[in-house]
Structure formats: structure tokens, C-alpha cells
Design a protein around this motif. Structure first.
Motif, PDB file in Angstrom:
ATOM      1  N   LEU A   1       0.851  -1.184   0.000  1.00 29.36           N
ATOM      2  CA  LEU A   1       0.000   0.000   0.000  1.00 29.36           C
ATOM      3  C   LEU A   1       0.886   1.234   0.000  1.00 29.36           C
ATOM      4  N   PHE A   2       0.496   2.196  -0.825  1.00 28.07           N
ATOM      5  CA  PHE A   2       1.302   3.394  -1.026  1.00 28.07           C
ATOM      6  C   PHE A   2       0.448   4.646  -0.794  1.00 28.07           C
ATOM      7  N   TRP A   3       1.058   5.646  -0.226  1.00 29.76           N
ATOM      8  CA  TRP A   3       0.442   6.971  -0.132  1.00 29.76           C
ATOM      9  C   TRP A   3       1.269   7.949  -0.963  1.00 29.76           C
ATOM     10  N   TYR A   4       0.568   8.686  -1.856  1.00 36.04           N
ATOM     11  CA  TYR A   4       1.199   9.686  -2.698  1.00 36.04           C
ATOM     12  C   TYR A   4       0.540  11.037  -2.461  1.00 36.04           C
ATOM     13  N   ARG A   5       1.274  12.072  -2.789  1.00 34.23           N
ATOM     14  CA  ARG A   5       0.726  13.419  -2.786  1.00 34.23           C
ATOM     15  C   ARG A   5       0.998  14.033  -4.163  1.00 34.23           C
ATOM     16  N   GLN A   6      -0.010  14.678  -4.719  1.00 31.50           N
ATOM     17  CA  GLN A   6       0.159  15.326  -6.015  1.00 31.50           C
ATOM     18  C   GLN A   6      -0.046  16.825  -5.884  1.00 31.50           C
TER      19      GLN A   6
ATOM     20  N   LEU B   1       5.860  10.034  -3.725  1.00 33.73           N
ATOM     21  CA  LEU B   1       5.596   8.943  -2.798  1.00 33.73           C
ATOM     22  C   LEU B   1       5.883   9.415  -1.376  1.00 33.73           C
ATOM     23  N   LEU B   2       4.918   9.256  -0.486  1.00 33.56           N
ATOM     24  CA  LEU B   2       5.097   9.663   0.898  1.00 33.56           C
ATOM     25  C   LEU B   2       5.595   8.501   1.749  1.00 33.56           C
ATOM     26  N   ILE B   3       4.908   7.372   1.636  1.00 35.09           N
ATOM     27  CA  ILE B   3       5.224   6.203   2.450  1.00 35.09           C
ATOM     28  C   ILE B   3       4.631   4.975   1.791  1.00 35.09           C
ATOM     29  N   TYR B   4       5.240   3.805   2.034  1.00 33.50           N
ATOM     30  CA  TYR B   4       4.577   2.599   1.604  1.00 33.50           C
ATOM     31  C   TYR B   4       4.730   1.485   2.621  1.00 33.50           C
ATOM     32  N   PHE B   5       3.764   0.586   2.601  1.00 31.18           N
ATOM     33  CA  PHE B   5       3.690  -0.545   3.529  1.00 31.18           C
ATOM     34  C   PHE B   5       3.754  -1.854   2.739  1.00 31.18           C
ATOM     35  N   ASN B   6       4.331  -2.850   3.379  1.00 30.84           N
ATOM     36  CA  ASN B   6       4.282  -4.205   2.863  1.00 30.84           C
ATOM     37  C   ASN B   6       3.778  -5.102   3.987  1.00 30.84           C
ATOM     38  N   ASN B   7       2.694  -5.801   3.719  1.00 34.93           N
ATOM     39  CA  ASN B   7       2.092  -6.645   4.760  1.00 34.93           C
ATOM     40  C   ASN B   7       1.879  -5.862   6.054  1.00 34.93           C
ATOM     41  N   ASN B   8       1.357  -4.660   5.895  1.00 34.70           N
ATOM     42  CA  ASN B   8       0.965  -3.775   6.992  1.00 34.70           C
ATOM     43  C   ASN B   8       2.137  -3.125   7.717  1.00 34.70           C
ATOM     44  N   VAL B   9       3.341  -3.402   7.288  1.00 37.29           N
ATOM     45  CA  VAL B   9       4.524  -2.848   7.953  1.00 37.29           C
ATOM     46  C   VAL B   9       5.091  -1.698   7.118  1.00 37.29           C
ATOM     47  N   PRO B  10       5.326  -0.527   7.736  1.00 43.32           N
ATOM     48  CA  PRO B  10       5.923   0.572   6.956  1.00 43.32           C
ATOM     49  C   PRO B  10       7.338   0.219   6.518  1.00 43.32           C
TER      50      PRO B  10
ATOM     51  N   ASP C   1       9.167   2.244   3.893  1.00 47.54           N
ATOM     52  CA  ASP C   1       9.936   3.438   3.564  1.00 47.54           C
ATOM     53  C   ASP C   1       9.059   4.658   3.781  1.00 47.54           C
ATOM     54  N   ASP C   2       9.417   5.475   4.742  1.00 47.51           N
ATOM     55  CA  ASP C   2       8.651   6.698   5.001  1.00 47.51           C
ATOM     56  C   ASP C   2       9.499   7.938   4.722  1.00 47.51           C
ATOM     57  N   SER C   3      10.532   7.767   3.922  1.00 53.68           N
ATOM     58  CA  SER C   3      11.443   8.889   3.674  1.00 53.68           C
ATOM     59  C   SER C   3      10.780  10.032   2.922  1.00 53.68           C
ATOM     60  N   GLY C   4       9.654   9.762   2.297  1.00 55.45           N
ATOM     61  CA  GLY C   4       8.952  10.812   1.570  1.00 55.45           C
ATOM     62  C   GLY C   4       8.004  11.624   2.427  1.00 55.45           C
ATOM     63  N   MET C   5       7.799  11.213   3.644  1.00 56.76           N
ATOM     64  CA  MET C   5       6.917  11.965   4.537  1.00 56.76           C
ATOM     65  C   MET C   5       7.574  13.308   4.829  1.00 56.76           C
ATOM     66  N   PRO C   6       6.876  14.405   4.529  1.00 55.01           N
ATOM     67  CA  PRO C   6       7.527  15.717   4.570  1.00 55.01           C
ATOM     68  C   PRO C   6       8.026  16.127   5.949  1.00 55.01           C
TER      69      PRO C   6
END
Lengths: 113, 119
Positions: B32-37, B45-54, B56-61
Motif C-alpha cells: 500500500l502506497f500513499w502519494y501526494r500530487q 511517494l510519501l510512504i509505503y507498507f508491505n504486509n501492513n509494515v511501513p 519506507d517513510d522517507s517521503g513523509m515531509p
């Protein structure tokens, strides 16, 4: 610095003609490329993709060409239809890694009847 | 399949308020991925999860942004406190990683987005 660039923010084409959307990338480690189409008030939808082991992939009216030496890819739409009017995003990823889709800023295509 | 579902579709709030955006991924997808446009920066890309685990959150501002995925069918992106510069369209996307790393598993399916306006 942008790793995926779509230098043309907009493109206007006559119905029935070919639309060519271009995309350049800087990261030589990218090995998978995708095109997404986006209509207003909707999320991007996957259109077509290409792996770096190929130089061409075709799906109906849509063909993507990849030139690895030039770090360039293009999307051809033939023939263009008014319903193709949308914003097209180029995206790239590295090593089949999930989560590392890097998007270009998009090109707005207008197909005029 | 209903596709990726996001709510609300539109959110207007005042600066300083807490904002929570919601996402339901496609059933069976494990990423699951969160993006901002925004106009200036395009799709980020803000953050993504794999099997509910974050993963990479390096894109979170900044620390005002947080994301959770308590289970495989639900994720939230929270902004607290919100600022006018957070105004953007926020997209959630999901994909299926599979057991083999195939190029086709990189295809992400996007929700319709949440248009956030912070006054």
C-alpha cells in the motif's frame, strides 16, 4: 533533481493522428517503466509497461518504445481518439522493487475531433 | 472488485486542525502506497507498507505527517496540525508483490484521491 522527466507539459493532436508522448530518465538502474493515464477527479490508471530487456511493447493502439542508451522512452497512440484526452504519467522503478515508482510530472494530451 | 477506496473525496479544513485520510486497498494486495500530487512537485511517494509494515517513510515531509496500517484492509494518513501548504490531492495505491519478483508486480492501482484544502 528529477529522475524522471516529461518535458512537454501539454500536447494537442488531431483525432486519427498519432500522439507521441516522451519521457527521459537519469537513473541507469531503472529497469521497469510504466505509463499511467489520469482523467480529472480520478486516480491514475495503469496503461502499459515495458521491461528493460525489451525495446518495444504493444497493446492495441498503445505502443511504448524504450531506448536504453538514450535513457528515453515514448508512448505512441495510434490512432488518437478524443477519449484519450487525459494526463499521461511516465514512471520508472529499479530492480523490480516495490515502492520505488518514480513519476514524471505528466503530459496533458488533448485530442481534438 | 471495487478497486482502491479512499475517503473522504474532498476535505476542507482550517489551518491547525487535524486531518485524517482513509484508504481501503484492493483485497489480496500486500503493498500500500500513499502519494501526494501538487502542481509544483507532481506525484510524490510519501510512504509505503508491505504486509501492513511501513517499509519506507522517507517521503513523509515532516513530523506532522503520520501513517498507519492496522490491518490488511485499512490505512490512514494523518496530518496534525495541518497547514495551507499541505493542500494537495492525496492518492492511495495498492499492488500485489507476489512470491516472485516479476516486473508485472510493480503495477500499482490507484484510488480516486482525496482533495485536501487547508485554509
Amino acid at each position: 533533481d528529477q529522475q524522471v522527466k516529461q518535458n512537454s507539459p501539454s500536447l494537442s493532436v488531431q483525432e486519427g493522428r498519432i500522439s507521441i508522448l516522451n519521457c527521459d530518465y537519469t537513473n541507469s538502474m531503472f529497469d521497469y517503466f510504466l505509463w499511467y493515464k489520469k482523467y480529472p477527479a480520478e486516480g491514475p490508471t495503469f496503461l502499459i509497461s515495458i521491461s528493460s530487456i525489451k525495446d518495444k511493447n504493444e497493446d492495441g493502439r498503445f505502443t511504448v518504445f524504450l531506448n536504453k542508451s538514450a535513457k528515453h522512452l515514448s508512448l505512441h497512440i495510434v490512432p488518437s481518439q478524443p477519449g484519450d484526452s487525459a494526463v499521461y504519467f511516465c514512471a520508472a522503478s529499479e530492480g523490480g522493487s516495490q515502492g520505488n515508482l518514480i513519476f514524471g510530472k505528466g503530459t496533458k494530451l488533448s485530442v481534438k475531433p | 472488485d471495487a478497486g482502491v477506496i479512499q475517503s473522504p473525496r474532498h476535505e476542507v479544513t482550517e489551518m491547525g486542525q487535524e486531518v485524517t485520510l482513509r484508504c481501503k486497498p484492493i483485497s489480496g494486495h500486500d503493498y500500500l502506497f500513499w502519494y501526494r500530487q501538487t502542481m509544483m512537485r507532481g506525484l510524490e511517494l510519501l510512504i509505503y507498507f508491505n504486509n501492513n509494515v511501513p517499509i519506507d517513510d522517507s517521503g513523509m515531509p515532516e513530523d506532522r505527517f503520520s501513517a498507519k496500517m492496522p490491518n490488511a484492509s485499512f490505512s490512514t494518513l494523518k496530518i496534525q496540525p495541518s497547514e495551507p501548504r499541505d493542500s494537495a490531492v492525496y492518492f492511495c495505491a495498492s499492488s500485489y508483490g507476489g512470491t516472485v519478483s516479476l516486473a508485472s508486480t510493480d503495477t500499482q492501482y490507484f484510488g480516486p484521491g482525496t482533495r485536501l484544502t487547508v485554509l
